[in-house]
Design a protein around this motif. Sequence first.
Motif, mmCIF file in Angstrom:
data_model
loop_
_atom_site.group_PDB
_atom_site.id
_atom_site.type_symbol
_atom_site.label_atom_id
_atom_site.label_comp_id
_atom_site.label_asym_id
_atom_site.label_seq_id
_atom_site.Cartn_x
_atom_site.Cartn_y
_atom_site.Cartn_z
ATOM 1 N N LYS A 171 0.865 -1.304 0.058
ATOM 2 C CA LYS A 171 -0.029 -0.064 -0.015
ATOM 3 C C LYS A 171 0.831 1.202 0.174
ATOM 4 O O LYS A 171 0.419 2.224 -0.615
ATOM 5 C CB LYS A 171 -1.018 0.045 1.179
ATOM 6 N N LEU A 172 1.986 1.200 0.772
ATOM 7 C CA LEU A 172 2.831 2.433 0.674
ATOM 8 C C LEU A 172 3.599 2.244 -0.435
ATOM 9 O O LEU A 172 4.562 3.660 -0.492
ATOM 10 C CB LEU A 172 3.723 2.297 2.053
ATOM 11 N N GLY A 173 3.831 1.257 -1.359
ATOM 12 C CA GLY A 173 4.595 1.393 -2.509
ATOM 13 C C GLY A 173 6.008 1.316 -2.147
ATOM 14 O O GLY A 173 7.013 1.870 -2.920
ATOM 15 N N ILE A 174 6.502 0.640 -1.147
ATOM 16 C CA ILE A 174 7.754 0.553 -0.596
ATOM 17 C C ILE A 174 8.650 -0.589 -1.277
ATOM 18 O O ILE A 174 8.147 -1.877 -1.478
ATOM 19 C CB ILE A 174 7.840 0.285 0.752
ATOM 20 N N PRO A 175 9.454 -0.411 -1.952
ATOM 21 C CA PRO A 175 10.180 -1.523 -3.164
ATOM 22 C C PRO A 175 10.866 -2.596 -2.074
ATOM 23 O O PRO A 175 11.185 -2.207 -0.762
ATOM 24 C CB PRO A 175 11.297 -0.892 -3.682
ATOM 25 N N PHE A 176 10.778 -4.045 -2.552
ATOM 26 C CA PHE A 176 11.282 -5.095 -1.860
ATOM 27 C C PHE A 176 12.345 -5.711 -2.308
ATOM 28 O O PHE A 176 12.182 -6.716 -2.974
ATOM 29 C CB PHE A 176 9.974 -5.797 -1.407
ATOM 30 N N ALA A 177 13.489 -5.018 -2.304
ATOM 31 C CA ALA A 177 14.724 -5.569 -3.165
ATOM 32 C C ALA A 177 15.173 -6.703 -2.794
ATOM 33 O O ALA A 177 15.239 -6.985 -1.580
ATOM 34 C CB ALA A 177 15.622 -4.298 -3.367
ATOM 35 N N GLY A 178 15.868 -7.497 -3.897
ATOM 36 C CA GLY A 178 16.427 -9.026 -3.506
ATOM 37 C C GLY A 178 16.099 -9.997 -4.501
ATOM 38 O O GLY A 178 15.903 -9.410 -5.761
ATOM 39 N N GLU A 179 16.088 -10.970 -4.008
ATOM 40 C CA GLU A 179 15.808 -12.153 -5.191
ATOM 41 C C GLU A 179 15.085 -13.028 -4.539
ATOM 42 O O GLU A 179 14.970 -13.424 -3.316
ATOM 43 C CB GLU A 179 17.217 -12.658 -5.703
ATOM 44 N N THR A 180 14.256 -13.970 -5.454
ATOM 45 C CA THR A 180 13.853 -15.244 -5.127
ATOM 46 C C THR A 180 14.507 -16.400 -5.930
ATOM 47 O O THR A 180 14.455 -16.272 -7.195
ATOM 48 C CB THR A 180 12.215 -15.459 -5.432
ATOM 49 N N ARG A 181 15.341 -17.187 -5.286
ATOM 50 C CA ARG A 181 16.163 -18.242 -5.989
ATOM 51 C C ARG A 181 15.201 -19.286 -6.492
ATOM 52 O O ARG A 181 14.079 -19.493 -6.075
ATOM 53 C CB ARG A 181 17.032 -19.028 -4.905
ATOM 54 N N GLN A 182 15.623 -19.768 -7.669
ATOM 55 C CA GLN A 182 14.719 -20.728 -8.286
ATOM 56 C C GLN A 182 14.640 -22.116 -7.790
ATOM 57 O O GLN A 182 13.624 -22.781 -7.895
ATOM 58 C CB GLN A 182 15.266 -21.030 -9.928
#
Length: 550
Positions: A171-182
């Motif tokens: 809702k606040l539009g805060i980026p969630f940087a990083g990765e999701t490994r396969q």
Amino acid sequence: MTEQADILIIGAGPTGLTLANLLGQNGVSTLLIEARDELIDYPRAVGIDDESLRAMQGLGLVDKVLEHTVPDQQIRIVNGSGKVIAGINPTTREFGWPRRNGFVQPLVDKVLLEGTQRFDSVDVRFGTEAVDLVQDETGVTVTVRSQGRESTIRAAYVVGCEGGRSFTRQKLGIPFAGETRQQRGLVIDVANDPLGTPHAVFGGDPNRGYATLSLPHGIRRWEFMLLEGEDDALVESDEFLHMLLRDHVADPSKLDIIRRRVYEHHARVAERFRDGRVLLAGDAAHVMPVVAGQGWNSCIRDALNLGWKLTSVVRGHAGEQLLDTYAEERRDHVKAMVDLSVGMSKVVTNRSKVTSAARDAAAAVVDRLPKLKAYISGQGFKPMPKYTRGVVLTSPWAVSKSVPVEDGAVPGAGILFPQPRVDGPSGTGILLDDAVQAGWRVFVWNNDPAQFLSQDTQAHLAELDASLVQLVPSVQLNWAAANTSPGVNVLGDPNGVLKSWFHARPVSAVVVRPDHVIAAECLAQDLDRTLQAIFLKGHFRTVRQPVAVS
């Protein structure tokens, strides 16, 4: 009609439940809402550390939590041939509790939920989902839906603790940087543990990485890496599960499987933890691979850090700038924990035979180096909280020819104060945190702290419900207690643990925050000036100005 609360917490996971208990202890009006109808009961965390047990101690819940733990659980890391290439077995008690413990998270979360029922100021509601959020200069209005009906809640501050898919963060539009490994993992929990051994095993098999852990109450957990092309639907296939387990138990068909679930390896940190009067904590702010066992514990650290700060702001003890220090302090440590988790995950889930051979060769070298082997076994690689910004004073030690600085001396400001056993008026061999009331504490070795403080500083400390504590060798306890200033606690150091701590640093006084972090350290004569500097760093006010919700 709009409901009112000082603090609205969204999400009844470990972060939200711990925070609600902390705020409840301080009498802060708190409403905790959870979209689900009950606590989550599927496989998640399996490790609780000494810092979290210390937090449970502070909440008055540690005895109930311990019932669901395996203290001092050892880890054996093995290669594809089953050879032990490393061991993790930390046995020290710097903070009063075993450093590594297996546990059953749903049962511990239940203890936290039941703990909130002790406080009239805390209201927990399940089946209540946040669907909108609007903030202004004086508060936050959250629209919630329960049983098909919408209503609004008005709070001075909102804390989003609702997990990796956080409504609040989105809702606040805060980026969630990083990765999701396969690479994905499959968790299998089994009742009536067919192995029964007390330790945990991490299998760095290049064919398929795995882990298995002994959990309390006869539960055994297995985690297997899923390979490319293996669909999530396979989790429902008993035949597939039996194939995975056939090298681990004699007859997989006789296992009493109670849970099975596929999970992904996420490694993400929110760009910011605060947006005005809304804060993020726990998995809403950061997620990490499960291998290092630090996801749940990082959530508890967030709650500890944020709990006393929200209380200070709501009570009017401090300005809201204090809340900015939450992210300043927590974000770097969380990032270090994410990096550790990713690194350990790569060791266990690596599928390259060449890389695995290099790892095994390195392990053989470590095995011949006792100091390095002890470092790994003692979990020395685990980053401890070390705050260099926020409500800490990291100024250089005072220079005194009478107080030499030994080589290798480590500054204490920004790290956790230890918790040995002490002697006091209420008995002997008591854990330090139980011997002094929770909150701000000023510890002075071998001196009456009140003798070094102005009346204004003492009045300010009283406003914060802080404790003044004189530490002495236990043989001096009775004399010191009879000759100290009124209101000063006197505690004995029976085994010299605290004396050794002070001996290793050119200081004799420490200021410890409610979350056990050392805010500052100094020589006794500098105590008053040091406390005034901490009041300034924490944006503390000398006159109580409660925050009203409007």
